[in-house]
Motif scaffolding. Structure first.
Motif, PDB file in Angstrom:
ATOM      1  N   ALA A 238       0.851  -1.190   0.000  1.00  0.00           N
ATOM      2  CA  ALA A 238       0.000   0.000   0.000  1.00  0.00           C
ATOM      3  C   ALA A 238       0.892   1.248   0.000  1.00  0.00           C
ATOM      4  CB  ALA A 238      -0.908  -0.017   1.217  1.00  0.00           C
ATOM      5  N   LEU A 240      -1.736   1.235  -3.300  1.00  0.00           N
ATOM      6  CA  LEU A 240      -1.721   0.661  -4.634  1.00  0.00           C
ATOM      7  C   LEU A 240      -1.906   1.734  -5.702  1.00  0.00           C
ATOM      8  CD1 LEU A 240      -3.930  -2.531  -4.181  1.00  0.00           C
ATOM      9  CD2 LEU A 240      -1.437  -2.434  -4.442  1.00  0.00           C
ATOM     10  N   ARG A 245      -5.708  -0.959  -8.215  1.00  0.00           N
ATOM     11  CA  ARG A 245      -6.996  -0.871  -7.526  1.00  0.00           C
ATOM     12  C   ARG A 245      -8.146  -1.239  -8.463  1.00  0.00           C
ATOM     13  NH1 ARG A 245      -6.898   2.057  -2.616  1.00  0.00           N
ATOM     14  NH2 ARG A 245      -4.862   3.015  -2.175  1.00  0.00           N
ATOM     15  N   LEU A 283     -12.198  -0.526  -1.883  1.00  0.00           N
ATOM     16  CA  LEU A 283     -10.838  -0.760  -2.361  1.00  0.00           C
ATOM     17  C   LEU A 283     -10.284   0.408  -3.171  1.00  0.00           C
ATOM     18  CD1 LEU A 283     -11.347  -4.485  -3.389  1.00  0.00           C
ATOM     19  CD2 LEU A 283      -9.929  -3.664  -1.501  1.00  0.00           C
ATOM     20  N   VAL A 284     -11.146   1.179  -3.800  1.00  0.00           N
ATOM     21  CA  VAL A 284     -10.681   2.316  -4.593  1.00  0.00           C
ATOM     22  C   VAL A 284     -10.117   3.417  -3.715  1.00  0.00           C
ATOM     23  CG1 VAL A 284     -11.454   4.203  -6.090  1.00  0.00           C
ATOM     24  CG2 VAL A 284     -12.194   1.857  -6.547  1.00  0.00           C
ATOM     25  N   ARG A 285     -10.648   3.558  -2.502  1.00  0.00           N
ATOM     26  CA  ARG A 285     -10.302   4.707  -1.669  1.00  0.00           C
ATOM     27  C   ARG A 285      -9.441   4.385  -0.445  1.00  0.00           C
ATOM     28  NH1 ARG A 285     -13.490   9.334  -2.504  1.00  0.00           N
ATOM     29  NH2 ARG A 285     -14.995   9.098  -4.210  1.00  0.00           N
ATOM     30  N   ALA A 289      -5.095  -0.921   1.251  1.00  0.00           N
ATOM     31  CA  ALA A 289      -5.206  -2.026   0.300  1.00  0.00           C
ATOM     32  C   ALA A 289      -3.832  -2.323  -0.305  1.00  0.00           C
ATOM     33  CB  ALA A 289      -6.207  -1.691  -0.797  1.00  0.00           C
TER      34      ALA A 289
END
Length: 303
Positions: A238, A240, A245, A283-285, A289
């Motif tokens: 992380a 990513l 992502r 997962l995008v934000r 991750a």
């Protein structure tokens, strides 16, 4: 067949109730393979050293490579660079993915050495001819009789040629044990659901053989020698990249569609949040991750 289609987050898989639309999935399949480039570059360097070492006759001249289950050709092109004197044939059962392989080879100025062949495994192998190196990644688990498939590939090796089978390893990890939403341990439960689904898929394949998945033994039974096994790590900490992502969201969405019904309502709700681009815990934000995976490669050599 493709280089990235093992069940579970991180890989698309071909066998589900509805035939995948590879025109739609192709871009993410290619992006996923690109994500694994550091791992496959390590594997290609290892294979180059093995294929050109003093291991026996014919090992110093790799002139023809078969990539069985090539998907969009990402690894085919990596192999072409690792073996600059070789013709590489990307072999897959899906024309839409082979078209992506041809386009990719053209963009990378490899179009004169990377060619494609539409073929099923193992039924369509007869027309492929011989090779000094045969690579197959996450393709043979689509074949009911994996032992027979290994033997069929081994039959296309030239004297001293190397067969490399990438099967097994470690399923990708991408979240902490407690992601802060839902119950801790979601990743393990998702893995378990994926393994159940995969076992049922394997059992339903034509000519499915119920036997231990011992790849070195399969290679030995095919008459090959000097078996060797090595695993390669992909470690993307992380935070990513945006591409990583996007791929992770797409593959978790796919896993949710394929075997999310094996999870309880709470876990399905957590997966919905993880794949929601507007959710701060998605997962995008989320800043934590990551992507950690390992791929095992089994090799052996023709006499």
């Amino acid at each position: 067949m493709s280089n990235h289609d093992r069940p579970g987050p991180g890989h698309h898989h071909r066998h589900d109730s509805v035939q995948p639309d590879w025109e739609v999935l192709g871009p993410d399949l290619e992006r996923g393979a690109e994500l694994y480039t550091p791992l496959y570059e390590q594997a290609a360097a290892w294979l180059r050293a093995a294929a050109t070492g003093a291991a026996g006759p014919g090992t110093g001249g790799v002139r023809r490579v078969l990539d069985i289950g090539s998907g969009p050709g990402v690894v085919s092109c990596l192999l072409a660079r690792a073996f600059p004197d070789a013709e590489v044939v990307a072999v897959d059962a899906t024309e839409a993915l082979l078209e992506r392989a041809r386009d990719r080879a053209g963009r990378l100025a490899l179009g004169d050495r990377v060619h494609t062949q539409l073929a099923e495994v193992p039924a369509g192998l007869d027309a492929l001819g011989g090779a000094d190196l045969i690579w197959s990644s996450r393709a043979l688990h689509h074949v009911g009789d994996q032992r027979a498939a290994v033997a069929a590939l081994a039959g296309h090796l030239r004297p001293g040629g190397l067969l490399a089978i990438a099967e097994g390893g470690l399923a990708p990890r991408f979240l902490p044990r407690d992601p802060g939403i839902g119950r801790p341990g979601l990743q393990s439960r998702l893995d378990a659901a994926g393994e159940e689904w995969f076992t049922e898929m394997r059992a339903a394949l034509p000519d499915a053989a119920d036997e231990t998945e011992d790849w070195p033994a399969f290679l030995a039974d095919a008459g090959l020698r000097a078996p060797c096994t090595r695993s390669f790590l992909l470690d993307l900490p992380a935070p990513l990249s945006a591409d990583a992502r996007a791929h992770l969201v797409a593959t978790v969405t796919r896993a949710r569609e394929m075997y999310g019904d094996r999870l309880d309502e709470d876990d399905r709700s957590t997966l919905a949040r993880l794949t929601d681009p507007e959710d701060a815990a998605g997962l995008v934000r989320r800043p934590d991750a990551f992507f950690l995976s390992a791929q095992t490669v089994h090799t052996a050599r023709a006499q």
